[in-house]
Each structure stands twice: as structure tokens, then as C-alpha cells.
Design an enzyme around this catalytic site. Structure first.
Site, PDB file in Angstrom:
ATOM      1  N   GLY A   1       0.856  -1.186   0.000  1.00 30.78           N
ATOM      2  CA  GLY A   1       0.000   0.000   0.000  1.00 30.78           C
ATOM      3  C   GLY A   1       0.889   1.233   0.000  1.00 30.78           C
ATOM      4  O   GLY A   1       2.084   1.153  -0.301  1.00 30.78           O
ATOM      5  N   LEU A   2       0.320   2.378   0.354  1.00 30.44           N
ATOM      6  CA  LEU A   2       1.132   3.595   0.329  1.00 30.44           C
ATOM      7  C   LEU A   2       2.381   3.435   1.165  1.00 30.44           C
ATOM      8  O   LEU A   2       3.479   3.805   0.750  1.00 30.44           O
ATOM      9  CB  LEU A   2       0.305   4.779   0.835  1.00 30.44           C
ATOM     10  CG  LEU A   2      -0.732   5.273  -0.163  1.00 30.44           C
ATOM     11  CD1 LEU A   2      -1.540   6.401   0.439  1.00 30.44           C
ATOM     12  CD2 LEU A   2      -0.059   5.738  -1.447  1.00 30.44           C
TER      13      LEU A   2
ATOM     14  N   GLU B   1      -0.996   2.301   8.491  1.00 29.71           N
ATOM     15  CA  GLU B   1      -2.122   2.067   9.403  1.00 29.71           C
ATOM     16  C   GLU B   1      -1.825   0.925  10.377  1.00 29.71           C
ATOM     17  O   GLU B   1      -2.440   0.820  11.437  1.00 29.71           O
ATOM     18  CB  GLU B   1      -3.399   1.779   8.587  1.00 29.71           C
ATOM     19  CG  GLU B   1      -4.649   1.808   9.433  1.00 29.71           C
ATOM     20  CD  GLU B   1      -5.947   1.690   8.638  1.00 29.71           C
ATOM     21  OE1 GLU B   1      -5.930   1.958   7.415  1.00 29.71           O
ATOM     22  OE2 GLU B   1      -6.968   1.336   9.240  1.00 29.71           O
TER      23      GLU B   1
ATOM     24  N   ARG C   1     -14.592  13.531  12.782  1.00 32.96           N
ATOM     25  CA  ARG C   1     -15.365  12.329  12.506  1.00 32.96           C
ATOM     26  C   ARG C   1     -16.031  11.708  13.714  1.00 32.96           C
ATOM     27  O   ARG C   1     -17.183  11.292  13.642  1.00 32.96           O
ATOM     28  CB  ARG C   1     -14.431  11.291  11.908  1.00 32.96           C
ATOM     29  CG  ARG C   1     -13.958  11.737  10.570  1.00 32.96           C
ATOM     30  CD  ARG C   1     -12.995  10.764   9.992  1.00 32.96           C
ATOM     31  NE  ARG C   1     -12.727  11.215   8.633  1.00 32.96           N
ATOM     32  CZ  ARG C   1     -11.886  10.653   7.805  1.00 32.96           C
ATOM     33  NH1 ARG C   1     -11.206   9.599   8.200  1.00 32.96           N
ATOM     34  NH2 ARG C   1     -11.719  11.126   6.596  1.00 32.96           N
TER      35      ARG C   1
ATOM     36  N   SER D   1     -16.899  10.109   0.691  1.00 30.72           N
ATOM     37  CA  SER D   1     -15.801  10.901   1.243  1.00 30.72           C
ATOM     38  C   SER D   1     -16.281  12.051   2.122  1.00 30.72           C
ATOM     39  O   SER D   1     -17.259  12.733   1.838  1.00 30.72           O
ATOM     40  CB  SER D   1     -14.966  11.486   0.119  1.00 30.72           C
ATOM     41  OG  SER D   1     -14.103  12.461   0.630  1.00 30.72           O
TER      42      SER D   1
ATOM     43  N   GLY E   1       3.931   0.588   2.331  1.00 33.84           N
ATOM     44  CA  GLY E   1       4.847  -0.461   1.894  1.00 33.84           C
ATOM     45  C   GLY E   1       5.500  -0.157   0.555  1.00 33.84           C
ATOM     46  O   GLY E   1       6.713  -0.328   0.385  1.00 33.84           O
TER      47      GLY E   1
END
Ligand SMILES: Cc1cc2nc3c(=O)[nH]c(=O)nc-3n(C[C@H](O)[C@H](O)[C@H](O)COP(=O)(O)OP(=O)(O)OC[C@H]3O[C@@H](n4cnc5c(N)ncnc54)[C@H](O)[C@@H]3O)c2cc1C
Ligand code: FES
Lengths: 257, 637
Positions: free
Chosen positions: B42-43, B425, B330, B284, B45
Site C-alpha cells: 500500500g502507500l 495504518e 469524525r 468521502s 509499503g
């Protein structure tokens, strides 16, 4: 709704495959296509049979994992929609659906509906990038990019690499996929130094894999879930001919190494 | 065990610079002798693997999808934060730092967050240079949008596909390095155990998902960038394959797990439509820039949204939080939605929804502008719900989205097992008890492009690493462990599907460890989960064999881990007798219903140590020091 499914089952890459008939009961219009298959698979599993293997991950139409031929159409009947985003409201009670993997020489079947698309990664390896190592970048606003160019780059960059274009093409060509990456980078100033070299290398790699040639059927853009336009292929061809023409002219063909 | 955060001394602003200078370097000629195993593409890795290879390290990279480009990061929609202050609206590194610490409800490390804010500007530069087609103004310069929890406009975006474009940038850098021979890529490969030799992480055991072959891979250091564990709730906005297996198995080998209960529930997702539901789709947060959230004033109002006149609508976020309004963070927005639905004012099937209405924005800006900003999100919404959001308000409901908890790491992103580094994450760093929108992409890329390339060099240069014999007992033990687990799962041949257990676990977690938690519910969950786990190991059915592509077996292994992790999450939630960020304990709220932190007792990171044979995990605490931001009650009013 109750549907009849004829699904391609093939236990291993070199094994023989065949269409097996299943019924899908209790299908509701709000289910996604893959959720319908989930339910069929739970039923198969409960009976101790092996469930239908298919690739999927995001289920939002962005990762490009999913993809199957549904009644001979890549990703099914809804335009600009991946299989995971297709909903059962596109079908009606009593329908028979034939579900097969992508069919293309360059995408061998691994199992059931899963195919090997690693040829796409190798096309990118051939030059689908800007050669900039981490830490070498100037400030992001150093090079203004006209809004129209940024938008055009984004239109091409929207490709999710699912392979529907290849599966839909009678020749099994990867031209739309390759052209989309070339076009993304050639619309941006950052992509210019390697522009022509990139076109030569990526096209050469595409030819090296078992993809067919483009003869302008146009099926690829019909099947593309992200509406990537066939105009990108014309652009690729232009860059490729430019590059070939001046192949010995270092300025054009080699760009920055 | 003493938790050493290894935060450099000195003033906040100089820590990272100073540290970079003080860290040992690996001589360029020696780099190629080191082999680094990066799990995840992912971003975090992909950026790490590409950058380490550029530096000259020999890298192996693993992912379970068929291509590294399909990692879950691809699905991020809204954007990425950076303190560029291109809008001249008062942003700065300090403000991004401050917003992130405050947004995290003062449960993150100041030094890490400050470094993140500093590096944010480099990320944008790097991505632009790679050809990421960020949105632009007519003048050709980069444009920004606002995101929750901030009053400045600092979010960079590429339509609604920011994660896709950033990941393609990192993926392309990775492919460039693969072509050069610096990275060997192993797609369709799942890490199932960590090999620890002499107390150091030296390898992993993987299963080839096509052939089923189980093999070890050895190296000098291991990097886990395997993403979050939100799928412990079964339904979440995560990709279906997202899982905790890599970090959970590393945890069982000795890596401490920090703040497992800190979960983010995202306020704007498409509500569930049926029992067959397989995932929830995020809309989003950027939509809250222009959409207004409301429910009817009257309980049980059955009229369509168009029939409800303005004065009978409750724009509850604008009412309760006038200064942040629809852009409240959130956790606050999610809880407020749950509250109005609990009051019986929810809309749509089962009353589990609130409206997100664009009518005003369309009137003000025109439909074209709205289409340009959010066109693909609107289409996605319509495709799923069969409703046109240009005409009727969207219906949204909170859903599990992100896990702030993860493996504990020090300032160098190294876990409690030397040599095991954790990025993105998968680690716990930076976001405290609540992550602000557009900050996960920033963190993943900061970790991968700009932090690990330095810190791993320091580890390698300062650690003597002997070669590991191919028949080392630790290695054989790890391989056997993986083989046994697979055989056990395949041998049960019970009556229930893996999916049914996963669904059952998810329900328990959503019910008792979701948006609002209390001691009674958590204790109940701690009674229920072991029972489900026990049944799983007696009654699950996994068809097929281990020597083939077997998606049920993959899923079974992941659910087995979720069934253990879930218990730790509840335990952590139970022990934290305060409310902070996404962790809301109903026993701890202010008189007006807001989260009541208890800094005197809980200003620490809870890091749990695994104990074998079912013994209770041991809690270790890393005290959090706030020297630069004043510990305050978070207010968005
Ligand atoms: C729908 C959605 C929208 C989002 N939008 C935003 C946004 O707008 N802005 C923002 O900042 N954040 C956003 N986020 C959060 C953000 O996308 C993620 O937190 C982030 O992308 C995680 O990146 P990562 O590199 O840590 O992990 P991931 O991208 O999840 O990658 C994990 C990698 O690990 C591999 N892997 C996992 N387990 C194993 C294993 N056992 N063996 C081998 N490989 C393994 C996977 O194959 C994958 O390559 C969003 C999240 C979601 C769900
Ligand atoms: S599952 Fe990701 S595009 Fe369909």
C-alpha cells in the site's frame, strides 16, 4: 428473484474447465453481483463443495481486482461499471447468466474466474513511471500545469488495470491499458523527458507479452469501467511513430535515462 | 518491559533534524548486502520498498493481491493533508501539528506528530514529481479543499481518487525498482508468521496463495505495512481482504499491540441494505464541505425529504457545533448521527440514516461545479442506492473505517521486537484516539518515503546480524506453526462457514465495542467472543486443500486472528475508563454529552503484551508528555 448461473469451473491452471449450472435463490435487486456470488458460495460451502473462486477486494470499483465475462460482456451489461459495482437490479427474475473468466492469451486462468494479469505489471516496469528517486523533487508549485492538461492526465490515469479492455478485444490487445498510462504521463510536464523512450519501451513490452494487435474494433472503450477513451490509443501511436522515426536522434529517443 | 520511545532530546522543531544527523549511516557499498523484507504494497509499503531499493538495499516485497497496485490504499477518496499554506490562509507546520494532536484528543506523541507535519510538504513535492495529477487552479497551481477538524484549506486531491493516484505513483516507483532488480515482488503471497532469531526479527513465513506452498524468507530486517484491522467488525469500509494477520502473528511473537480499542467510525457511509451486505461504502468526508447534514425535527416523521419544510429540519451539526458545523471531526459527527437515530429521528430503512443534502450548494454553485467536485462519488452513490443525489439528499450512516491502534513502535518506527518495523495504518503512531481526515495517506507516505529509509539504516548499521542457518530451530518452528494451523483449519470439517463466524463476531463488536461503549457491554462481549472462538475451532468448515488456491482457507486464517484480536480490543476498551476521540465510554461524558477525558489517569499509550496459553495479556504504559500543546478539552463549538 431466482436466477440460473452457468459458471466456469477450472480447478487449476492446466486443468480442464467446464461450465457448471447453479441456481441463485433469494436474489434481491439491491445486492451487488459479487454479493449474489457470496450467497451462492455460502450455499456451496455448507454442502461441502468448493466455492467459486473470483478475485475481488475493494468492492468499490477502484482496485481493479474483480472482473468476469457476464453473458459474454466484460463486467456485465451496465456501462462504465465494474463487476463489484454491478447490482442485481440490472437483471430480472428467471434470467440465465453465463459467467466466465477474462479470456485472453496473455491472461491465463489460475482457477475458476481468477486469471493471471501480471503482464500488466511488466508493461509498467518497462517504463510506466517518471524516473525520480525519493528526495529529488522541487516544490510542487514550481511547474504550473494547465488545468486542462491536469484533467486530461487524470482522465487517463483513472485506469484501474482490471483487464476488461483486453478481455473485450477480439484480438486480446492491451493497447488501451498501455495507452492510458502513456497518456497520463505525457500530458504532464513531469512526464516529458522520458516521453518517447517510454512509448517505445512500453509498446515493445506489450508486443513481447501474448497480447494481440489493435485493429480499431473499439470494444475496449465500450468495456472500460472508467470510460478511458480510445483516443488515448491514437495518442500512443503518434508518440510511438515519432519515437521510432527519430530513434537514432538521442534527443528524442533516450530522453533522460 | 520498559517501553522506550527513543524520542530525541531538544526542542520539538529540531528533533528530527538532530536525529537524522545523529543516526548511523550505512556505507553505500554495504547497502546492497542488506536484505529488507517489506510486507505490504500500500502507500506505506510501496513507498518504503521503492525508496529502500533506490538507496541500494536489496528488497523483497509481498502482497496478497495479484498486483501491488491493488492495495487497499487505492480506495482512499478525499485527499491528503500538507502544511504548504498555498492558500495563504494561516496554515503552517505548527498548525497541522496542533490540529492533529488536538484531533487525536491528546493521545498521540508530540514528537511523532510534529515530524509528520514537517514531512507533509515533502510528500506533495515528491508525488507531483512522479506525475500524480492533483487538482489544479486555472493558473496551473495546486488547489486545496477543506477537511474535518481544520479551519484551513490544506487538503490536496485528485478528484475523488486521491488514494488511487498516490498509490499509482508509489506503485510506479516500485515497478521502476523491480525493473532495475532492486526489488523482488511477491504478489498473491500472504505472510503467516514472523521468524525471530536471537530476539531479532530476521524473516517471515509466507504462503503462496496460488500453489499453497509454505516457505520462509530470511533477511536483515522486516517491515510490516499491512494496513488496518477494521474488518474485525465484519462490515467496514475496508477492502474485503484487509486483515490483522501479519500484525497479530507478530504480536504473538512478542510485538506489543498499542491502543487496540481506538477505532474510527466514519460518519458518512452508505447505509446497509440487507443481510447479505458484504462491505460498506464510504462517501468521502470532503462531501461535508458542501453537503448539509440534517434529520427531521419530529420523531418518526415519515414524509419524504422534499416534503419537510426548512423549519422542521434539524441541521444538528450546525446547531451543536456552530464554528465547525458540518466539518466537525469524525468521531463527533458519527456520535451525533447515532444520537439522533437513537432518538428515533433517523431516516430510511430501519431509521438508520441521516440526510446529507446538496440542494443549497447546487443552488449556490450550480450543478456543474458540484459535478466537477464530486461527480464520481455521486455516481457511485447512485449505482449502489439507485437514487440520484443531485435530486434527493443522500442518506448516510456511520461505519467502521480506520484503526488508530496497531503495533507499538518507537520514534524510529521499530516495534518491541528489534528489527521489526511497522508503517502506515498497521502501527499505532501519530493519530492518538482519533484520526483527522486526509491524514492517513500523509502518514503512510511519510513513514515509507521519508522516515524508514533513515531509521532502518541506523538499525542495520548499529546491529551485528549473523547469518541465520537454513535449519535454524526458530525457522523450522515458524514453518511448522503455519503448516499446523492450516491443517487444523482444513481438518475440522464442521457445519458453519467462515463467513458466518465473521459476521457473528462483527455483530458483537459493533454492538459492544462500536461507537459507544460501556463496562456492562464490554464485559458481555468478553463473555461472548471466547464462546464464538471455541465454536469456530470445532465447527467451521473449510472446503478444499492447502495445496491450491483456496480463498476459504485464507479467510479462515484471518477470522481466526480477528477472533483473538477482538478480545484484546474489548479488554483495552474496558480498561480505559475515560472517553477520548473514537473511544466513547457512556459512563464518561460531560453534562452536554461530549467525551470526558481523564488526563490524570489515562494520558498514556496502552501497549499490550501477549501471553501464551490463554493467559491474560499484560498491560504496559508509555506515558505521554505534552510540552508544547496545552492539554485542553477538545471543543469544536
Ligand atoms: C474507503 C476509504 C477511504 C479513505 N480515504 C482516505 C482519505 O481520503 N485520506 C486519507 O488520508 N486516508 C483515507 N483512508 C485511509 C487510508 O486509505 C488508509 O489508512 C491507508 O491507505 C493505509 O495504507 P497502508 O499502506 O498502511 O495499508 P494498505 O493500503 O491497507 O496496504 C496493506 C498492504 O498489505 C498487504 N498485506 C496485508 N496483510 C498481508 C499479509 N498477511 N501478507 C502479505 N501482505 C499483506 C496488502 O496486500 C496490501 O498491499 C481511507 C480509507 C478507506 C477505507
Ligand atoms: S473489487 Fe475492486 S474494482 Fe471490483
Amino acid at each position: 428473484m431466482r436466477l440460473t448461473l452457468r459458471v466456469w469451473r477450472q480447478p487449476a491452471p492446466n486443468a480442464e474447465g467446464r461450465l457448471v449450472t447453479y441456481t441463485a435463490d433469494d436474489v434481491t435487486p439491491d445486492m451487488s453481483f459479487l454479493e449474489m456470488l457470496d450467497v451462492v458460495n455460502e450455499g456451496l460451502t455448507e454442502k461441502g463443495e468448493s466455492p467459486i473462486a473470483f478475485d475481488h477486494d475493494c468492492r468499490e470499483g477502484i482496485c481493479g481486482s474483480c472482473g468476469m465475462m457476464i453473458n459474454g460482456v466484460a463486467h456485465g451489461p451496465m456501462k462504465a461499471t465494474t463487476t463489484c459495482q454491478l447490482h442485481m437490479r440490472s437483471f430480472k427474475d428467471g434470467d440465465t447468466l453465463t459467467i466466465e473468466p477474462w479470456r485472453a492469451a496473455a491472461f491465463p486462468v489460475i482457477r475458476d474466474l481468477c486469471v493471471d494479469r501480471s503482464a500488466f505489471d511488466r508493461i509498467i516496469q518497462a517504463g510506466g513511471y517518471v524516473s525520480v528517486a525519493t528526495g529529488n523533487a522541487p516544490d510542487g508549485n514550481t511547474l504550473p500545469v494547465a488545468k486542462g492538461d491536469a484533467e486530461a492526465a487524470m482522465d487517463a490515469a483513472a485506469c484501474i488495470g482490471c483487464g476488461a479492455c483486453v478481455a473485450a478485444c477480439p484480438n486480446g490487445s492491451a493497447s488501451l491499458f498501455t495507452a492510458a498510462k502513456l497518456s497520463h504521463l505525457s500530458h504532464l510536464p513531469q512526464g516529458q523527458p522520458e516521453r518517447y523512450r517510454r512509448a517505445l519501451m512500453m509498446v515493445a513490452q506489450m508486443d513481447e507479452e501474448s497480447f494481440g494487435n489493435c485493429t480499431w474494433f473499439g470494444e475496449c472503450q465500450e468495456a472500460c469501467p472508467k470510460d478511458v477513451s480510445i483516443d488515448e490509443i491514437a495518442r500512443m501511436n503518434r508518440d510511438f511513430w515519432m519515437a521510432s522515426l527519430f530513434e537514432r536522434d538521442e534527443k528524442v529517443s533516450t530522453g533522460t535515462g | 518491559m520498559e517501553l522506550r520511545s527513543n524520542i530525541p532530546s531538544g526542542p520539538l522543531q529540531q528533533k528530527w533534524d538532530k536525529h537524522r544527523f545523529e543516526m548511523k549511516l550505512v556505507n553505500p557499498a554495504n547497502k546492497r548486502k542488506y536484505h529488507v523484507l517489506v510486507v505490504g504494497s500500500g502507500l506505506a509499503g510501496a513507498s518504503a520498498a521503492a525508496t529502500l531499493s533506490e538507496l541500494g538495499y536489496h528488497v523483497s516485497c509481498f502482497c496478497f493481491q495479484d498486483s501491488p497496485r491493488r492495495a487497499h490504499s487505492i480506495a482512499a477518496q478525499g485527499g491528503i493533508n500538507a502544511a504548504k499554506n498555498y492558500q495563504n490562509d494561516g496554515d503552517s507546520v505548527w498548525r497541522l501539528f496542533y490540529d492533529t494532536v488536538k484531533g487525536g484528543d491528546f493521545r498521540s506523541r508530540e514528537a511523532n506528530v510534529y515530524r509528520l507535519a514537517q514531512l507533509s510538504v515533502n510528500i506533495i513535492d515528491q508525488c507531483v514529481a512522479q506525475g500524480v495529477p492533483f487538482a489544479r487552479e486555472y493558473g496551473g497551481l495546486l488547489t486545496n479543499r477543506s477537511f474535518g477538524g481544520a479551519q484551513v484549506s490544506r487538503t490536496f486531491y485528485a478528484r475523488g481518487q486521491t488514494g488511487q493516484q498516490l498509490l499509482l505513483g508509489a506503485y510506479q516507483a516500485l515497478e521502476k525498482e523491480i525493473a532495475k532488480g532492486g526489488v523482488t515482488m511477491f504478489p498473491r503471497t500472504e505472510m503467516l508468521d514472523l521468524v525471530v532469531v536471537n530476539g531479532r526479527a530476521r524473516g517471515i513465513v509466507v504462503r503462496d496463495l496460488v500453489t499453497g506452498a509454505i516457505t520462509p524468507h530470511m533477511g536483515h530486517a522486516v517491515v510490516l505495512a499491512t494496513g488496518g484491522y477494521g474488518n474485525v467488525f465484519y462490515l467496514s469500509t475496508n477492502a474485503r481482504g484487509s486483515n490483522a494477520t501479519a500484525i497479530w502473528r507478530a504480536h504473538k511473537r512478542g510485538a506489543l499491540f498499542a491502543n487496540p480499542c481506538f477505532t474510527q467510525i466514519h460518519p458518512t457511509c452508505i447505509p446497509q441494505s440487507g443481510h447479505y451486505q458484504s462491505k460498506l461504502t464510504l462517501m468521502s468526508e470532503s462531501l461535508r464541505n458542501d453537503g448539509r447534514v440534517w434529520v427531521p425535527r419530529q420523531k418518526g416523521d415519515a414524509r419524504g425529504p422534499g416534503q419537510i419544510p426548512e423549519e422542521e429540519r434539524d441541521y444538528y451539526l450546525e446547531r451543536k457545533y456552530p464554528s465547525f458545523g458540518n466539518l466537525s471531526p469524525r468521531d463527533i459527527a458519527s456520535r451525533a448521527a447515532k444520537e439522533v437515530c437513537d432518538e428515533g429521528r433517523g431516516v430510511g430503512p430501519g431509521g438508520l440514516g441521516v440526510y446529507l443534502d446538496f440542494a443549497d450548494a447546487i443552488r449556490r454553485l450550480g450543478e456543474d461545479t458540484i459535478r466537477e467536485r464530486y461527480g464520481n462519488l455521486f455516481e457511485m452513490y447512485e449505482r449502489i442506492t439507485d437514487e440520484n443525489p443531485y435530486r434527493v439528499p443522500m442518506r448516510i450512516y456511520p461505519a467502521v473505517h480506520y484503526t488508530m491502534g496497531g503495533l507499538w513502535v518507537d520514534y524510529n518506527l521499530m516495534s518491541t521486537i528489534p528489527g521489526l518495523h511497522v508503517l502506515g495504518e498497521a502501527n499505532f503512531s501519530d493519530h492518538g484516539a482519533n484520526r483527522l481526515g486526509a491524514s492517513a495517506l500523509m502518514q503512510g507516505l511519510a513513514d515509507g518515503y521519508f522516515v524508514i529509509p533513515y531509521t532502518i539504516g541506523h538499525y542495520l548499521a548499529s546491529t551485528p546480524l549473523e547469518p541465520v542457518a537454513p535449519d535454524a530451530p526458530e525457522l523450522r518452528d515458524a514453518v511448522r506453526n503455519v503448516e499446523n494451523m492450516g491443517q487444523q483449519l482444513l481438518g475440522i470439517r464442521g457445519k458453519r462457514t467462515v463467513q458466518s463466524f465473521h459476521r457473528e463476531l462483527g455483530k458483537i463488536m459493533w454492538e459492544h465495542c462500536g461507537m459507544a461503549r460501556n463496562a456492562a457491554g464490554l464485559e458481555e462481549a468478553l463473555r461472548l467472543i471466547p464462546a464464538v472462538r471455541e465454536e469456530f475451532w470445532k465447527n467451521v468448515t473449510v472446503p478444499g486443500s492447502g495445496a491450491e488456491l483456496n480463498q476459504s482457507l485464507e479467510h479462515a486464517g484471518r477470522v481466526a486472528d480477528f477472533l483473538e484480536l477482538a478480545e484484546l480490543m474489548c479488554r483495552d476498551a474496558l480498561h480505559r475508563e475515560e472517553s477520548c476521540g473514537g473511544h466513547f465510554r457512556t459512563e464518561h461524558e460531560t453534562p452536554d454529552g461530549e467525551a470526558q477525558r481523564d488526563d490524570s489517569r489515562f494520558a498514556y499509550v496502552a501497549a499490550w503484551e501477549y501471553q501464551a496459553n490463554g493467559a491474560a495479556p499484560v498491560l504496559h504504559k508509555e506515558a505521554l508528555q505534552f510540552e508544547n500543546v496545552h492539554l485542553a478539552t477538545r471543543s469544536y463549538k
